[in-house]
Design a protein around this motif. Sequence first.
Motif, PDB file in Angstrom:
ATOM      1  N   ALA A   1       6.830  -2.402  -5.423  1.00 15.03           N
ATOM      2  CA  ALA A   1       5.538  -2.934  -4.997  1.00 15.03           C
ATOM      3  C   ALA A   1       5.284  -4.298  -5.632  1.00 15.03           C
ATOM      4  CB  ALA A   1       4.419  -1.959  -5.365  1.00 15.03           C
ATOM      5  N   THR A   2       5.727  -4.466  -6.884  1.00 16.02           N
ATOM      6  CA  THR A   2       5.550  -5.748  -7.561  1.00 16.02           C
ATOM      7  C   THR A   2       6.353  -6.837  -6.869  1.00 16.02           C
ATOM      8  OG1 THR A   2       5.141  -4.647  -9.679  1.00 16.02           O
ATOM      9  CG2 THR A   2       5.775  -6.967  -9.760  1.00 16.02           C
ATOM     10  N   ASP A   3       7.588  -6.520  -6.456  1.00 15.82           N
ATOM     11  CA  ASP A   3       8.400  -7.498  -5.727  1.00 15.82           C
ATOM     12  C   ASP A   3       7.732  -7.874  -4.402  1.00 15.82           C
ATOM     13  OD1 ASP A   3      10.336  -7.563  -7.702  1.00 15.82           O
ATOM     14  OD2 ASP A   3      11.589  -6.020  -6.770  1.00 15.82           O
ATOM     15  N   SER A   4       7.189  -6.882  -3.700  1.00 14.76           N
ATOM     16  CA  SER A   4       6.498  -7.147  -2.435  1.00 14.76           C
ATOM     17  C   SER A   4       5.241  -7.977  -2.668  1.00 14.76           C
ATOM     18  CB  SER A   4       6.114  -5.826  -1.751  1.00 14.76           C
ATOM     19  OG  SER A   4       7.253  -5.037  -1.478  1.00 14.76           O
ATOM     20  N   PHE A   5       4.591  -7.724  -3.772  1.00 18.61           N
ATOM     21  CA  PHE A   5       3.387  -8.459  -4.157  1.00 18.61           C
ATOM     22  C   PHE A   5       3.697  -9.955  -4.280  1.00 18.61           C
ATOM     23  CE2 PHE A   5       1.372 -10.320  -7.971  1.00 18.61           C
ATOM     24  CZ  PHE A   5       0.047 -10.330  -7.587  1.00 18.61           C
ATOM     25  N   PHE A   6       4.794 -10.294  -4.950  1.00 22.34           N
ATOM     26  CA  PHE A   6       5.144 -11.695  -5.115  1.00 22.34           C
ATOM     27  C   PHE A   6       5.553 -12.325  -3.786  1.00 22.34           C
ATOM     28  CE2 PHE A   6       6.139 -10.571  -9.717  1.00 22.34           C
ATOM     29  CZ  PHE A   6       4.920 -11.082 -10.161  1.00 22.34           C
ATOM     30  N   SER A   7       6.152 -11.534  -2.912  1.00 26.43           N
ATOM     31  CA  SER A   7       6.483 -12.045  -1.580  1.00 26.43           C
ATOM     32  C   SER A   7       5.211 -12.387  -0.815  1.00 26.43           C
ATOM     33  CB  SER A   7       7.300 -11.005  -0.798  1.00 26.43           C
ATOM     34  OG  SER A   7       8.551 -10.764  -1.417  1.00 26.43           O
ATOM     35  N   LEU A   8       4.213 -11.542  -0.942  1.00 25.96           N
ATOM     36  CA  LEU A   8       2.935 -11.790  -0.272  1.00 25.96           C
ATOM     37  C   LEU A   8       2.252 -13.024  -0.854  1.00 25.96           C
ATOM     38  CD1 LEU A   8       0.829 -10.976   1.773  1.00 25.96           C
ATOM     39  CD2 LEU A   8      -0.146  -9.402   0.092  1.00 25.96           C
ATOM     40  N   LEU A   9       2.350 -13.195  -2.169  1.00 31.33           N
ATOM     41  CA  LEU A   9       1.764 -14.382  -2.786  1.00 31.33           C
ATOM     42  C   LEU A   9       2.370 -15.651  -2.205  1.00 31.33           C
ATOM     43  CD1 LEU A   9       1.322 -13.759  -6.637  1.00 31.33           C
ATOM     44  CD2 LEU A   9      -0.412 -13.824  -4.849  1.00 31.33           C
ATOM     45  N   ASN A  10       3.678 -15.627  -1.972  1.00 34.22           N
ATOM     46  CA  ASN A  10       4.328 -16.809  -1.396  1.00 34.22           C
ATOM     47  C   ASN A  10       3.769 -17.136  -0.012  1.00 34.22           C
ATOM     48  OD1 ASN A  10       6.028 -17.336  -3.570  1.00 34.22           O
ATOM     49  ND2 ASN A  10       7.617 -15.944  -2.833  1.00 34.22           N
ATOM     50  N   VAL A  11       3.473 -16.095   0.768  1.00 32.97           N
ATOM     51  CA  VAL A  11       2.874 -16.304   2.086  1.00 32.97           C
ATOM     52  C   VAL A  11       1.488 -16.918   1.937  1.00 32.97           C
ATOM     53  CG1 VAL A  11       2.012 -15.150   4.164  1.00 32.97           C
ATOM     54  CG2 VAL A  11       4.173 -14.415   3.139  1.00 32.97           C
ATOM     55  N   ILE A  12       0.710 -16.401   1.007  1.00 28.97           N
ATOM     56  CA  ILE A  12      -0.645 -16.911   0.773  1.00 28.97           C
ATOM     57  C   ILE A  12      -0.598 -18.379   0.350  1.00 28.97           C
ATOM     58  CG2 ILE A  12      -2.660 -16.722  -0.738  1.00 28.97           C
ATOM     59  CD1 ILE A  12      -2.565 -14.551   1.366  1.00 28.97           C
ATOM     60  N   TYR A  13       0.270 -18.692  -0.588  1.00 27.37           N
ATOM     61  CA  TYR A  13       0.391 -20.082  -1.040  1.00 27.37           C
ATOM     62  C   TYR A  13       0.787 -21.003   0.107  1.00 27.37           C
ATOM     63  CZ  TYR A  13       0.012 -18.967  -6.024  1.00 27.37           C
ATOM     64  OH  TYR A  13      -0.442 -18.569  -7.257  1.00 27.37           O
ATOM     65  N   ASP A  14       1.751 -20.564   0.900  1.00 24.78           N
ATOM     66  CA  ASP A  14       2.260 -21.400   2.001  1.00 24.78           C
ATOM     67  C   ASP A  14       1.171 -21.689   3.023  1.00 24.78           C
ATOM     68  OD1 ASP A  14       4.441 -22.626   3.616  1.00 24.78           O
ATOM     69  OD2 ASP A  14       3.982 -20.961   4.963  1.00 24.78           O
ATOM     70  N   ARG A  15       0.402 -20.667   3.417  1.00 22.94           N
ATOM     71  CA  ARG A  15      -0.581 -20.819   4.488  1.00 22.94           C
ATOM     72  C   ARG A  15      -1.891 -21.455   4.014  1.00 22.94           C
ATOM     73  NH1 ARG A  15       1.767 -20.203   9.517  1.00 22.94           N
ATOM     74  NH2 ARG A  15       3.664 -19.036   9.099  1.00 22.94           N
TER      75      ARG A  15
ATOM     76  N   GLN B   1       0.831  -1.201   0.000  1.00 22.50           N
ATOM     77  CA  GLN B   1       0.000   0.000   0.000  1.00 22.50           C
ATOM     78  C   GLN B   1       0.868   1.255   0.000  1.00 22.50           C
ATOM     79  OE1 GLN B   1      -2.091   1.071   3.702  1.00 22.50           O
ATOM     80  NE2 GLN B   1      -3.965   1.258   2.471  1.00 22.50           N
ATOM     81  N   ASP B   2       1.913   1.270   0.835  1.00 25.89           N
ATOM     82  CA  ASP B   2       2.804   2.419   0.916  1.00 25.89           C
ATOM     83  C   ASP B   2       3.576   2.615  -0.384  1.00 25.89           C
ATOM     84  OD1 ASP B   2       4.245   4.526   2.513  1.00 25.89           O
ATOM     85  OD2 ASP B   2       5.951   3.197   2.105  1.00 25.89           O
ATOM     86  N   GLN B   3       4.055   1.539  -0.970  1.00 32.00           N
ATOM     87  CA  GLN B   3       4.818   1.641  -2.221  1.00 32.00           C
ATOM     88  C   GLN B   3       3.941   2.118  -3.374  1.00 32.00           C
ATOM     89  OE1 GLN B   3       6.244  -2.391  -2.041  1.00 32.00           O
ATOM     90  NE2 GLN B   3       8.298  -1.776  -1.398  1.00 32.00           N
ATOM     91  N   ILE B   4       2.687   1.684  -3.398  1.00 35.40           N
ATOM     92  CA  ILE B   4       1.757   2.170  -4.427  1.00 35.40           C
ATOM     93  C   ILE B   4       1.508   3.660  -4.246  1.00 35.40           C
ATOM     94  CG2 ILE B   4      -0.633   2.060  -5.221  1.00 35.40           C
ATOM     95  CD1 ILE B   4      -0.548  -0.957  -4.766  1.00 35.40           C
ATOM     96  N   ALA B   5       1.302   4.075  -2.987  1.00 35.12           N
ATOM     97  CA  ALA B   5       1.060   5.495  -2.703  1.00 35.12           C
ATOM     98  C   ALA B   5       2.239   6.356  -3.135  1.00 35.12           C
ATOM     99  CB  ALA B   5       0.785   5.695  -1.216  1.00 35.12           C
ATOM    100  N   LYS B   6       3.447   5.818  -3.025  1.00 34.91           N
ATOM    101  CA  LYS B   6       4.654   6.547  -3.432  1.00 34.91           C
ATOM    102  C   LYS B   6       4.992   6.329  -4.907  1.00 34.91           C
ATOM    103  CE  LYS B   6       6.776   6.313   1.177  1.00 34.91           C
ATOM    104  NZ  LYS B   6       7.874   5.712   1.992  1.00 34.91           N
ATOM    105  N   GLU B   7       4.136   5.553  -5.600  1.00 35.61           N
ATOM    106  CA  GLU B   7       4.333   5.223  -7.015  1.00 35.61           C
ATOM    107  C   GLU B   7       5.655   4.482  -7.246  1.00 35.61           C
ATOM    108  OE1 GLU B   7       3.650   8.508  -9.627  1.00 35.61           O
ATOM    109  OE2 GLU B   7       1.647   8.895  -8.825  1.00 35.61           O
ATOM    110  N   GLU B   8       6.036   3.694  -6.263  1.00 31.35           N
ATOM    111  CA  GLU B   8       7.224   2.835  -6.388  1.00 31.35           C
ATOM    112  C   GLU B   8       6.749   1.461  -6.875  1.00 31.35           C
ATOM    113  OE1 GLU B   8       8.806   2.934  -2.453  1.00 31.35           O
ATOM    114  OE2 GLU B   8       9.732   4.915  -2.705  1.00 31.35           O
ATOM    115  N   TYR B   9       6.283   1.431  -8.107  1.00 34.04           N
ATOM    116  CA  TYR B   9       5.560   0.254  -8.591  1.00 34.04           C
ATOM    117  C   TYR B   9       6.445  -0.974  -8.780  1.00 34.04           C
ATOM    118  CZ  TYR B   9       1.805   3.595  -9.269  1.00 34.04           C
ATOM    119  OH  TYR B   9       0.849   4.552  -9.061  1.00 34.04           O
ATOM    120  N   GLU B  10       7.693  -0.793  -9.155  1.00 38.47           N
ATOM    121  CA  GLU B  10       8.578  -1.945  -9.331  1.00 38.47           C
ATOM    122  C   GLU B  10       8.810  -2.634  -7.991  1.00 38.47           C
ATOM    123  OE1 GLU B  10      13.007  -3.186 -11.047  1.00 38.47           O
ATOM    124  OE2 GLU B  10      12.345  -1.090 -11.125  1.00 38.47           O
TER     125      GLU B  10
END
Length: 461
Positions: free
Chosen positions: A258-272, A247-256
């Motif tokens: 944010a994309t890396d963080s997005f994939f990290s979150l996906l890994n958490v979702i898959y694992d749990r 959310q913070d990276q999107i607000a700062k328009e740090e989209y690249e």
Amino acid sequence: MKMVSMKNVCALLFLGVLCCISSVTPTGNISKGTADGSETWGYVEVRPGAQMFWWLYESPNKPNHTSKPWPTILWLQGGPGESGVAYGNFGEIGPLDADLKSRNSTWLQKADLLFVDSPVGVGFSYVEDRSLCAKTDLETTIDLMTLLKVIYDGNETTESRPFYIFGEHYGGKVALTLGLAILQATKTEELKLQLEGVALGNSWISPEDYVFSWGPLLKDVSRIDEVGLNQSNRFEKVYKILALKIQDQIAKEEYEYATDSFFSLLNVIYDRSNDVDLLNFLLDDRDDSSFMTTKVSKRLGNKHYAMVSETNSTDYDTLMDGPIRQKLKIIPSHVEWGEQSIYAFVAMEDDYLRPRISEVDELLSKGVTVTVYNGQLDVICATKGTEAWIKKLKWDGLSTYLNLRRTPIYYGEDKSTTKGFFKSYQNFAFYWILEAGHSVPVDQPFVSLEMVGNIMNTLNV
């Protein structure tokens, strides 16, 4: 994997395939079609070294007893990196399914269908150099505008027809920017198209809202459990930290980033969740019986990418590089279907998490009909997240819309089983489709067909 049978491959060479009409324009654009004119396809050089492939089907269902213009639907697939000419066409709404059998729920019953492989590098579209892949939604939009100008230039018959854009997943983001570009181009008479509506099917409009919806949704449907207080708290802590970081990276328009963080979150979702299928929470990602798989992992250089894929278990490589290539007759020998798709995805990573809510507002303010439809079982573009971004609209009809009661949806004359819900106000509408995942036309083909008819008012023409 589900393979295309040789029997059906032979049946492929659908009517008119052996008698094709071709034409080459001075700019190098090339097109072919069936002898009866019911299908045309071709390449448009949208930029030097960048070729976009398209395929247009004329509906055999055009009524003769009405003067109402017959509509055209442009279908934009998701990813970015998925082939509309393959998945949207053979996998979802075209006249033939992936086994090359007639589809009795094809959207050709309601409109002509235009499929494109967009952005360039997807499907049969290709670039001569990877640096030519589109890097933003706006670059993709400019390429699509170039294509539309070539296809519709001077064609008074098609120019006068109502034009609708349907975007699935990431295709919805581009549908919005393309809709605004069409409005501008028609205003300056660079393009003559009658844009009537934009439809967003499980579309990636506000990544931030979807990210925050995943944890609550998966816990509500028992894909993430409460067993073990420490484990639960740890999941909630990690999930919240990553979601807030995105959310913070999107607000700062740090989209690249944010994309890396997005994939990290996906890994958490898959694992749990024990590898939940992001496109249908009732399924596992590794379940080969699923219509869709959700992860395509590639390693390029030092980066790891997990691309959300709408591919089903059909062997599309065999289908597209076999009988379809033979039918089309214009695919260059050096172009392998889908070969460049991962590069098309990677090129657009800076825009992947960029929201497009303001574009919805702008289309609404300009009088364009915007329809949102969501499958109940989707995770990646969960209904909970869609409802959240809708509440952020600045549209002046929002308050009234939110306070309206939903209308139940049934299929045909059968009023015994609820298939979904519907609510609309002025030029905005939302369809909740039950027992459907990320791809509504696949999971609820006949309900979605009726929905399309309602959107375009073609049910009783």
